[in-house]
Write a protein that holds these residues in place. Structure first.
Motif, mmCIF file in Angstrom:
data_model
loop_
_atom_site.group_PDB
_atom_site.id
_atom_site.type_symbol
_atom_site.label_atom_id
_atom_site.label_comp_id
_atom_site.label_asym_id
_atom_site.label_seq_id
_atom_site.Cartn_x
_atom_site.Cartn_y
_atom_site.Cartn_z
ATOM 1 N N CYS A 112 0.846 -1.206 0.000
ATOM 2 C CA CYS A 112 0.000 0.000 0.000
ATOM 3 C C CYS A 112 0.877 1.250 0.000
ATOM 4 C CB CYS A 112 -0.921 0.008 1.215
ATOM 5 S SG CYS A 112 -1.792 -1.554 1.503
ATOM 6 N N MET A 113 1.953 1.191 0.785
ATOM 7 C CA MET A 113 2.816 2.359 0.905
ATOM 8 C C MET A 113 3.571 2.656 -0.390
ATOM 9 S SD MET A 113 2.444 3.999 3.678
ATOM 10 C CE MET A 113 3.868 4.793 4.435
ATOM 11 N N SER A 114 3.673 1.653 -1.282
ATOM 12 C CA SER A 114 4.356 1.927 -2.544
ATOM 13 C C SER A 114 3.624 3.029 -3.308
ATOM 14 C CB SER A 114 4.490 0.651 -3.380
ATOM 15 O OG SER A 114 3.221 0.216 -3.828
ATOM 16 N N CYS A 115 2.346 3.205 -3.055
ATOM 17 C CA CYS A 115 1.602 4.303 -3.701
ATOM 18 C C CYS A 115 1.181 5.390 -2.711
ATOM 19 C CB CYS A 115 0.351 3.767 -4.386
ATOM 20 S SG CYS A 115 0.675 2.682 -5.785
ATOM 21 N N ASP B 291 2.370 12.830 2.623
ATOM 22 C CA ASP B 291 2.380 13.625 3.862
ATOM 23 C C ASP B 291 1.532 13.012 4.976
ATOM 24 O OD1 ASP B 291 4.038 15.365 2.703
ATOM 25 O OD2 ASP B 291 2.608 17.041 2.517
ATOM 26 N N GLU B 292 0.347 12.523 4.624
ATOM 27 C CA GLU B 292 -0.566 11.974 5.637
ATOM 28 C C GLU B 292 0.034 10.779 6.370
ATOM 29 O OE1 GLU B 292 -3.714 12.631 6.976
ATOM 30 O OE2 GLU B 292 -3.176 14.572 6.153
ATOM 31 N N ARG B 293 0.902 10.046 5.698
ATOM 32 C CA ARG B 293 1.477 8.848 6.294
ATOM 33 C C ARG B 293 2.983 8.983 6.507
ATOM 34 N NH1 ARG B 293 -3.115 8.017 4.370
ATOM 35 N NH2 ARG B 293 -2.349 8.952 2.468
ATOM 36 N N MET B 294 3.414 10.225 6.626
ATOM 37 C CA MET B 294 4.817 10.547 6.832
ATOM 38 C C MET B 294 5.368 9.832 8.071
ATOM 39 S SD MET B 294 5.956 14.478 6.975
ATOM 40 C CE MET B 294 5.423 14.578 8.677
ATOM 41 N N ALA B 295 4.535 9.744 9.117
ATOM 42 C CA ALA B 295 5.004 9.173 10.385
ATOM 43 C C ALA B 295 4.480 7.751 10.586
ATOM 44 C CB ALA B 295 4.569 10.067 11.542
ATOM 45 N N TRP B 296 4.078 7.102 9.497
ATOM 46 C CA TRP B 296 3.547 5.732 9.638
ATOM 47 C C TRP B 296 4.589 4.805 10.248
ATOM 48 C CZ3 TRP B 296 -0.554 2.736 9.985
ATOM 49 C CH2 TRP B 296 -0.362 1.349 9.928
ATOM 50 N N SER B 297 5.786 4.842 9.649
ATOM 51 C CA SER B 297 6.815 3.899 10.056
ATOM 52 C C SER B 297 7.206 4.126 11.517
ATOM 53 C CB SER B 297 8.023 4.077 9.130
ATOM 54 O OG SER B 297 9.037 3.211 9.525
ATOM 55 N N GLY C 161 -0.405 7.827 12.304
ATOM 56 C CA GLY C 161 0.738 8.222 13.112
ATOM 57 C C GLY C 161 1.109 9.684 12.932
ATOM 58 N N THR C 162 1.622 10.286 14.014
ATOM 59 C CA THR C 162 2.178 11.636 13.960
ATOM 60 C C THR C 162 3.405 11.633 14.850
ATOM 61 O OG1 THR C 162 1.040 12.516 15.916
ATOM 62 C CG2 THR C 162 -0.141 12.653 13.816
ATOM 63 N N LEU C 163 4.087 12.755 14.896
ATOM 64 C CA LEU C 163 5.265 12.827 15.751
ATOM 65 C C LEU C 163 4.887 13.103 17.204
ATOM 66 C CD1 LEU C 163 7.617 14.789 13.329
ATOM 67 C CD2 LEU C 163 7.454 12.314 13.714
ATOM 68 N N ALA C 164 3.604 13.419 17.458
ATOM 69 C CA ALA C 164 3.168 13.736 18.825
ATOM 70 C C ALA C 164 2.801 12.468 19.591
ATOM 71 C CB ALA C 164 1.963 14.673 18.774
#
Ligand code: HEC
Ligand code: HEC
Ligand code: HEC
Ligand code: HEC
Ligand code: HEC
Ligand code: HEC
Ligand code: HEC
Ligand code: HEC
Ligand code: HEC
Ligand code: HEC
Length: 321
Positions: free
Chosen positions: A131-134, A138-144, A212-215
């Motif tokens: 899924c992440m290949s596409c 920005d919305e999933r910047m902090a997924w990992s 996910g976010t950085l907070a």
């Protein structure tokens, strides 16, 4: 515009009519590789990717066998099955953009394809990389490394793609999907005082980014207080006389998901206040907890210290006005 799926589209209705009756038995079957150890399935998939044998007819090849499942066919009700959407799987590798190359899967259906969800032997991280290949934006910047990623929650645990209507992306049903797993929040939001989550006037993702976010706690804002101020702007300081816990952490007194106490307080005053304030200093303490008095009846401590969120009154130092 001609593409690989036009052939299929013209026969869609006929298929649905003829085949919905057969659908149930097809759907309950699980893939033959589901019982194999994840390591072996992964190795087989790696090999298949290395060989890179994609089908020549794309979806049409798959649908020779899989069109019997209404679930499979519903892909074409959503963006992923729409070849006219830019960047959609259907505009390129089609089914194999998500399920991986066909290889020799069509010979007996025994060679594994990538499958999704918690019953799949394919590790969540591998599923998600598809899924992440596409969707690595920005919305999933902090997924990992976020809470869901760390807990091996997969995109497909929340999202359905073989549908024109993904329940988690609909405000009317999002909360129900989240609270399938988050039972504590489900209990809290149904308590006496809560944010209007149970009426669908608010959803979890108003405050959290599920990707996910950085907070902390994947809040959309950088801190708990910034989160609260985004809607309760009147609580933002600076005030002439501030109450330290208010400026530091609204969650020191409130449970954002709900509580049995009024105003979502984590405990009832005076206990709430006494977590931090010893009862020394007040002459009327002797009868604390006994007969009703200004300390434990009515608004409790707020009978006198009514400005618990801080005061702008020149003589409001003790939060009394
Ligand atoms: C010749 C028939 C045939 C063709 C062609 C075929 N499959 Fe399959 N497929 C099967 C069979 C049989 C199974 C195992 C039984 C089942 O789950 O339906 C299976 C299982 C699957 C599963 C797992 C289903 C589950 O319940 O977990 C996926 C995903 C899948 N196939 C995708 C594809 C894709 C994508 C293509 C085209 C690139 C494709 N298949 C082409 C026969 C086929
Ligand atoms: C955007 C990625 C994506 C594409 C494209 C895609 N799938 Fe799937 N497929 C999934 C996911 C995720 C699931 C798990 C169920 C769900 O989330 O809807 C799934 C489930 C399946 C299943 C098992 C479910 C069942 O009930 O039978 C089959 C079989 C399948 N897909 C075949 C196909 C075929 C055939 C195509 C092309 C016509 C296709 N898929 C295209 C992601 C995709
Ligand atoms: C080949 C590229 C591709 C892959 C692989 C892919 N998607 Fe998408 N997806 C898209 C495109 C293009 C859109 C439509 C534009 C957008 O919203 O970015 C989309 C939209 C979405 C949406 C918004 C839904 C909507 O109706 O607008 C969700 C949710 C989503 N994808 C989830 C997934 C999940 C989960 C997977 C993995 C199972 C996946 N995608 C795999 C290309 C892809
Ligand atoms: C914990 C549940 C959950 C998980 C896990 C999850 N999502 Fe979402 N996703 C949501 C919700 C809720 C929305 C709609 C609200 C929003 O946009 O934040 C959404 C929206 C989306 C959208 C459309 C709007 C946007 O953000 O661009 C895409 C695309 C998407 N998700 C892709 C993914 C992918 C890819 C993964 C896996 C890496 C994933 N999601 C994992 C809950 C989840
Ligand atoms: C009004 C904003 C808001 C809404 C709506 C909201 N949350 Fe929260 N959530 C928070 C805040 C703030 C925290 C951090 C609390 C803390 O630091 O004590 C949090 C923390 C969490 C945590 C971490 C555990 C905990 O309690 O500290 C989980 C899990 C969670 N929320 C899930 C959910 C789910 C599921 C929903 C929807 C049913 C939801 N939240 C709705 C604001 C919200
Ligand atoms: C498939 C189960 C599942 C679903 C669905 C799900 N979550 Fe989670 N969530 C988890 C797990 C597992 C964790 C990590 C363990 C924990 O902290 O509870 C987690 C963690 C979290 C956290 C961080 C908790 C912390 O410790 O700070 C938040 C916030 C959260 N989820 C919100 C959501 C929201 C919002 C949704 C819906 C959009 C959702 N979750 C849907 C399983 C799920
Ligand atoms: C997305 C907007 C939003 C955010 C963010 C938000 N609130 Fe609210 N809050 C509301 C709404 C809407 C109500 C309901 C107002 C009503 O019922 O009249 C409410 C009501 C309340 C109430 C009163 C509940 C009652 O039973 O009287 C408290 C206390 C509260 N919020 C605290 C917080 C705290 C603490 C935070 C931060 C963790 C927060 N809110 C974040 C929108 C929000
Ligand atoms: C020291 C404990 C404490 C802290 C910290 C606290 N509150 Fe409150 N809050 C209360 C009490 C007690 C009430 C009950 C009604 C009252 O006396 O105002 C309340 C009521 C509320 C209400 C509903 C009534 C109203 O005044 O609108 C909202 C909204 C609210 N708080 C938001 C917040 C926000 C936002 C923060 C963080 C900036 C915060 N609170 C921090 C104790 C606290
Ligand atoms: C999380 C800890 C905490 C909680 C809970 C708390 N307070 Fe406080 N409060 C403080 C701190 C810290 C100060 C600042 C003390 C100082 O400056 O000496 C303070 C200051 C005060 C003051 C002003 C006293 C002064 O000397 O400036 C009053 C009055 C007060 N709090 C009342 C309350 C009431 C009423 C409640 C319950 C609704 C409450 N507090 C809950 C931590 C807390
Ligand atoms: C009947 C009115 C009244 C009630 C009820 C009351 N207070 Fe007070 N409080 C005062 C007055 C007057 C002062 C200043 C004179 C003094 O120090 O006794 C004060 C002072 C304080 C101070 C600052 C001085 C100190 O002792 O450090 C704090 C903190 C405080 N109150 C907290 C509380 C808490 C917590 C409660 C509830 C358990 C409470 N008050 C209930 C009237 C009240």
């Amino acid at each position: 515009m001609m593409n690989k799926t036009t052939g299929w589209f013209s026969t869609k209705l006929v298929n649905l009519l003829v085949l919905t009756t057969m659908a149930f038995c097809f759907n309950v079957m699980s893939a033959p590789w589901d019982d194999q150890p994840p390591k072996e399935v992964e190795a087989l998939l790696d090999k298949k990717f290395a060989e890179g044998k994609y089908s020549s007819k794309g979806a049409d090849t798959c649908l020779m066998c899989h069109r019997k499942s209404p679930k499979v066919m519903e892909l074409f009700d959503g963006v992923h099955g729409n070849a006219d959407v830019k960047g959609s799987p259907m505009a390129d590798l089609q089914c194999e953009a998500c399920h991986g190359p066909l290889g020799s899967h069509n010979r007996g259906g025994k060679e594994p394809m990538i499958t999704f969800g918690s019953n799949s032997p394919v590790p969540a991280e591998k599923q998600n990389s598809v899924c992440m290949s596409c969707h690595n934006d920005d919305e999933r910047m902090a997924w990992s490394g976020n809470h869901h990623d760390n807990a091996d929650v997969s995109c497909a645990n929340c999202h359905q793609v073989h549908t024109g209507h993904d329940p988690i992306a609909d405000r009317a049903t999002e909360v129900a999907v989240c609270t399938n797993c988050h039972t504590q929040q489900k209990a809290d939001m149904n308590k006496r005082s809560s944010h209007p989550l149970k009426w669908q006037q608010m959803v979890c993702s108003d405050c959290h980014n599920p990707h996910g976010t950085l907070a902390d706690a994947s809040l959309k804002q950088m801190s708990v207080n910034e989160n609260c101020y985004s809607c309760h702007a009147e609580k933002r300081g600076p005030k002439l006389w501030e109450h330290a816990p208010v400026t530091e952490d609204c969650a020191a007194c409130h449970n954002p998901h709900g509580s049995v106490n009024e105003a979502m307080l984590i405990s009832k005053p005076p206990m709430l206040c006494q977590q931090c304030h010893a009862s020394v200093g007040h002459t009327s303490n002797a009868v604390f907890g006994g007969n009703p008095n200004a300390f434990n009846a009515g608004q409790s401590c707020m009978n006198c210290h009514s400005q618990v969120h801080g005061s702008n009154h020149p003589s409001g130092k003790l939060l009394q006005r």
